[in-house]
Motif scaffolding. Structure first.
Motif, PDB file in Angstrom:
ATOM      1  N   SER A  46     -76.274 -39.744  55.579  1.00 16.49           N
ATOM      2  CA  SER A  46     -75.535 -38.468  55.606  1.00 16.49           C
ATOM      3  C   SER A  46     -74.483 -38.476  56.704  1.00 16.49           C
ATOM      4  O   SER A  46     -73.368 -37.968  56.513  1.00 16.49           O
ATOM      5  CB  SER A  46     -76.486 -37.296  55.845  1.00 16.49           C
ATOM      6  N   ASP A 166     -74.036 -36.113  48.505  1.00 15.76           N
ATOM      7  CA  ASP A 166     -75.144 -36.399  49.422  1.00 15.76           C
ATOM      8  C   ASP A 166     -76.462 -35.944  48.802  1.00 15.76           C
ATOM      9  O   ASP A 166     -76.786 -34.767  48.814  1.00 15.76           O
ATOM     10  CB  ASP A 166     -74.930 -35.721  50.781  1.00 15.76           C
ATOM     11  N   GLU A 167     -77.170 -36.874  48.231  1.00 11.88           N
ATOM     12  CA  GLU A 167     -78.454 -36.603  47.568  1.00 11.88           C
ATOM     13  C   GLU A 167     -78.376 -35.392  46.650  1.00 11.88           C
ATOM     14  O   GLU A 167     -79.082 -34.391  46.842  1.00 11.88           O
ATOM     15  CB  GLU A 167     -79.555 -36.416  48.612  1.00 11.88           C
TER      16      GLU A 167
HETATM   17 MG   LIG Z   1     -79.260 -37.457  54.485  1.00 13.37          MG
END
Ligand SMILES: [Mg+2]
Ligand SMILES: Nc1ncnc2c1ncn2[C@@H]1O[C@H](COP(=O)(O)OP(=O)(O)OP(=O)(O)O)[C@@H](O)[C@H]1O
Length: 247
Positions: A46, A166-167
């Motif tokens: 991240s 991000d995910e």
């Molecule tokens: Mg992360």
């Protein structure tokens, strides 16, 4: 020629206090690349996306966008932000706005388009993600998968050159993961340039042109999906992947 690359990350490091979270990261992204970043929790994935998106300032090293350093004095950061979309794990929709308004607001405020044009763009991408029937709904009326599809439409309506994810499916109930991955898969097939942090290994293997495996703030190994998933060379990569196979 350097400016054939969308991104060139060179010797990027990021430190929080004494915690070196990213250490000498180097990689490239070309037009049409789908780069999946995988790695254990805390490995810096991240933080890397947040540096690329200017949400964090690198401690040292460079991030070049078409050959220009994004933290340089003369770099137009607001134009850059419009060109690089971001989709978060937690959707980050505006709760007081409808689905349609969520997808229009950036187009009007940042791209300075008329409301009519913004509506047209928003509708185009809401249709693409299958959310056109929900234009008047508020985010709280939607499922997680629906919210994330709206967030993707909102990013697309800005007509970015690249989208960072991000995910995007980590906050979703299992039955909703598929509908969001299907949308991202379609974008990949259309040649859209994307950087995707994900824990969905089967998806990463199918969709990516390039896989970056991070461990403890460094790129431990990178390559084609075949290199990483079929023929990992590093012990840490094998160990990481074996945990997914067994789960
Ligand atoms: Mg992360
Ligand atoms: N703003 C911050 N201040 C201090 N430390 C931070 C900050 N952001 C991240 N870190 C630290 O940096 C490290 C890497 O975090 P990061 O969120 O980038 O990992 P990640 O690979 O995305 O993990 P996950 O898979 O759990 O999302 C962690 O040790 C985290 O505590």
């Amino acid at each position: 020629m350097a400016d054939n690359h969308v991104f060139e990350i060179k010797h990027l490091s990021k430190t929080f206090g004494t915690n070196a979270v990213l250490k000498d990261i180097d990689f490239r992204v070309d037009t049409g690349d789908v780069t999946c970043i995988i790695g254990a929790s805390g490995s810096g994935k991240s933080t890397l996306l947040r540096c690329i998106n200017l949400l964090e300032t690198p401690t040292s090293g460079e991030i070049l966008y078409h050959g220009n350093g994004i933290t340089g004095k003369n770099f137009n950061q607001s134009a850059y932000r419009a060109k690089v979309g971001m989709v978060f794990q937690s959707f980050n929709l505006f709760s007081n706005m409808t689905v349609l308004e969520n997808c229009m607001v950036g187009v009007v405020k940042v791209l300075k388009k008329s409301k009519e044009e913004a509506k047209e763009l928003a509708m185009k991408y809401l249709e693409k993600v299958g959310m056109a029937p929900y234009v008047n709904a508020k985010p709280r009326q939607l499922s997680g998968g629906q919210k994330q599809r709206v967030a993707i439409a909102r990013a697309l309506a800005m007509q970015p050159e690249v989208i960072l994810f991000d995910e995007p499916t980590s906050a979703l109930d299992p039955q909703m993961v598929g509908e969001v991955l299907a949308v991202i898969r379609t974008l990949a097939e259309e040649g859209f340039t994307m950087i995707i942090v994900t824990h969905e290994m089967a998806f990463a293997r199918d969709v990516s042109s390039h896989v970056v495996f991070m461990a403890d703030g460094v790129i431990c190994e990178e390559g084609t999906p075949q290199d990483i998933f079929e023929n990992p060379k590093e012990y840490k990569t094998k160990d990481f992947l074996s945990r997914f196979r067994n789960s």
